[in-house]
Design an enzyme around this catalytic site. Structure first.
Site, mmCIF file in Angstrom:
data_model
loop_
_atom_site.group_PDB
_atom_site.id
_atom_site.type_symbol
_atom_site.label_atom_id
_atom_site.label_comp_id
_atom_site.label_asym_id
_atom_site.label_seq_id
_atom_site.Cartn_x
_atom_site.Cartn_y
_atom_site.Cartn_z
ATOM 1 N N ASP A 169 123.410 0.031 -95.190
ATOM 2 C CA ASP A 169 124.428 1.082 -95.257
ATOM 3 C C ASP A 169 123.950 2.215 -96.160
ATOM 4 O OD1 ASP A 169 126.704 0.080 -93.677
ATOM 5 O OD2 ASP A 169 126.728 -1.543 -95.146
ATOM 6 N N MET A 226 126.406 6.699 -93.099
ATOM 7 C CA MET A 226 127.732 7.247 -93.395
ATOM 8 C C MET A 226 127.514 8.492 -94.249
ATOM 9 S SD MET A 226 129.785 3.669 -93.978
ATOM 10 C CE MET A 226 128.306 2.668 -94.225
ATOM 11 N N ASP A 254 131.930 -3.834 -87.663
ATOM 12 C CA ASP A 254 131.521 -3.760 -89.061
ATOM 13 C C ASP A 254 132.765 -3.634 -89.926
ATOM 14 O OD1 ASP A 254 130.421 -3.257 -91.525
ATOM 15 O OD2 ASP A 254 129.313 -1.471 -90.924
ATOM 16 N N SER A 277 124.723 -7.601 -94.222
ATOM 17 C CA SER A 277 124.726 -6.254 -94.789
ATOM 18 C C SER A 277 124.283 -6.276 -96.241
ATOM 19 C CB SER A 277 126.128 -5.645 -94.697
ATOM 20 O OG SER A 277 126.171 -4.417 -95.402
ATOM 21 N N MET A 282 134.107 0.465 -86.438
ATOM 22 C CA MET A 282 134.525 0.013 -87.757
ATOM 23 C C MET A 282 135.825 -0.776 -87.634
ATOM 24 S SD MET A 282 132.159 1.077 -89.798
ATOM 25 C CE MET A 282 132.984 0.488 -91.288
ATOM 26 N N MET A 341 125.118 5.720 -97.691
ATOM 27 C CA MET A 341 126.308 6.536 -97.961
ATOM 28 C C MET A 341 125.941 7.653 -98.926
ATOM 29 S SD MET A 341 129.174 3.562 -98.496
ATOM 30 C CE MET A 341 129.113 2.017 -97.583
ATOM 31 N N HIS A 377 121.334 -5.189 -91.863
ATOM 32 C CA HIS A 377 122.173 -3.995 -91.833
ATOM 33 C C HIS A 377 122.058 -3.258 -93.164
ATOM 34 C CE1 HIS A 377 125.491 -1.680 -90.063
ATOM 35 N NE2 HIS A 377 126.010 -1.627 -91.284
ATOM 36 N N HIS A 428 122.896 2.154 -90.879
ATOM 37 C CA HIS A 428 124.209 2.749 -90.614
ATOM 38 C C HIS A 428 124.395 3.922 -91.562
ATOM 39 C CE1 HIS A 428 128.885 2.099 -90.703
ATOM 40 N NE2 HIS A 428 128.532 3.256 -90.162
#
Length: 254
Positions: free
Chosen positions: A55, A88, A195, A29, A157, A57, A53, A86
């Site tokens: 993320d 979020m 994750d 990640s 998660m 956000m 990965h 991913h």
């Protein structure tokens, strides 16, 4: 140099042609990487990772702000790894297809943020990526089991979404076990990804519970040798799943 990811990067071809995928996926990640050197950090794991990965956000769905579409578009030019994005974020139906169009291999959004997950999964596939559904710490998995035939990945998660470096919560593996039983019973082609807090002392537990894709941030990028750390995580997961298979079949190691 031959690209060890070329088969995986052609995600649509792999799915439709039924070509065998790796039995386990390990995805470092970038949340734990040096944000000033993201392209370099991606290259460090290029030869050992299955996915990268990413993320995203928005400081609304979770109380943290990371990177967005422009950064992912730039990184896509710097790495051959399949991007496991991913999201979020709030309103993923508005933003998620853009990541698929940017070349992400798999785009995962949160069930808690989307009133019609199946419709968004359809849009993601039409835009060129696989579709993933994420379940946060406090969300039960059972209401979403019947939706799984519409997805390629279920991300569970094992911490509360929003920040890296949190402690692994083993009680959340009950969701993984539930999902694995459902997937196996329905003969579904679905990755179960975990994750949060995945490290040398936790990855075997997750593998034994039924996960077959593992996101690792601090355990990889916090190590002196990220590539070596990644290889060790893979070995630990493989050993755990081999032991599980042998226990099930009654085989013993020589």
């Amino acid at each position: 140099m031959p690209c060890r990811h070329c088969g995986a990067a052609a995600g649509r071809v792999r799915r439709l042609a039924g070509v065998a995928a790796p039995s386990l996926i390990v995805a470092p990640s970038l949340l734990a990487a040096d944000f000033a050197r993201l392209a370099d950090e991606a290259r460090v794991v290029e030869q050992d990772a299955d996915w990268l990965h990413v993320d995203v956000m928005d400081n609304h769905f979770v109380p943290n702000l990371t990177i967005g579409l422009p950064v992912v578009q730039s990184l896509r030019k710097a790495s051959d790894l399949p991007f496991d994005v991913h999201l979020m974020i709030e309103d993923p139906a508005r933003w998620a297809p853009g990541y698929a169009e940017a070349g992400a291999y798999n785009v995962t959004f949160h069930a808690e943020a989307c009133p019609d997950p199946v419709a968004l999964a359809r849009d993601l596939r039409a835009a060129g990526s696989l579709a993933g559904l994420a379940i946060d710490r406090d969300t039960p998995v059972e209401p979403y089991l019947d939706l799984l035939p519409h997805f390629d990945t279920l991300l569970i998660m094992t911490i509360k979404a929003g920040f890296g470096g949190q402690k692994f919560l083993p009680e959340l593996l009950a969701k993984v076990r539930t999902a694995r039983r459902h997937v196996n019973a329905g003969h579904l082609r679905l990755r179960i990804e975990v994750d949060g807090g995945i490290a040398e002392d936790t990855i075997a537990q997750a593998a034994e519970a039924g996960a077959d894709a593992f996101v690792a941030g601090t355990a990889v990028y916090g190590a002196d040798d990220p590539a070596a750390a990644l290889r060790k995580l893979r070995r630990l997961a493989e050993q755990a799943t081999t032991g599980e298979t042998q226990a099930t079949t009654g085989e013993t190691r020589s």
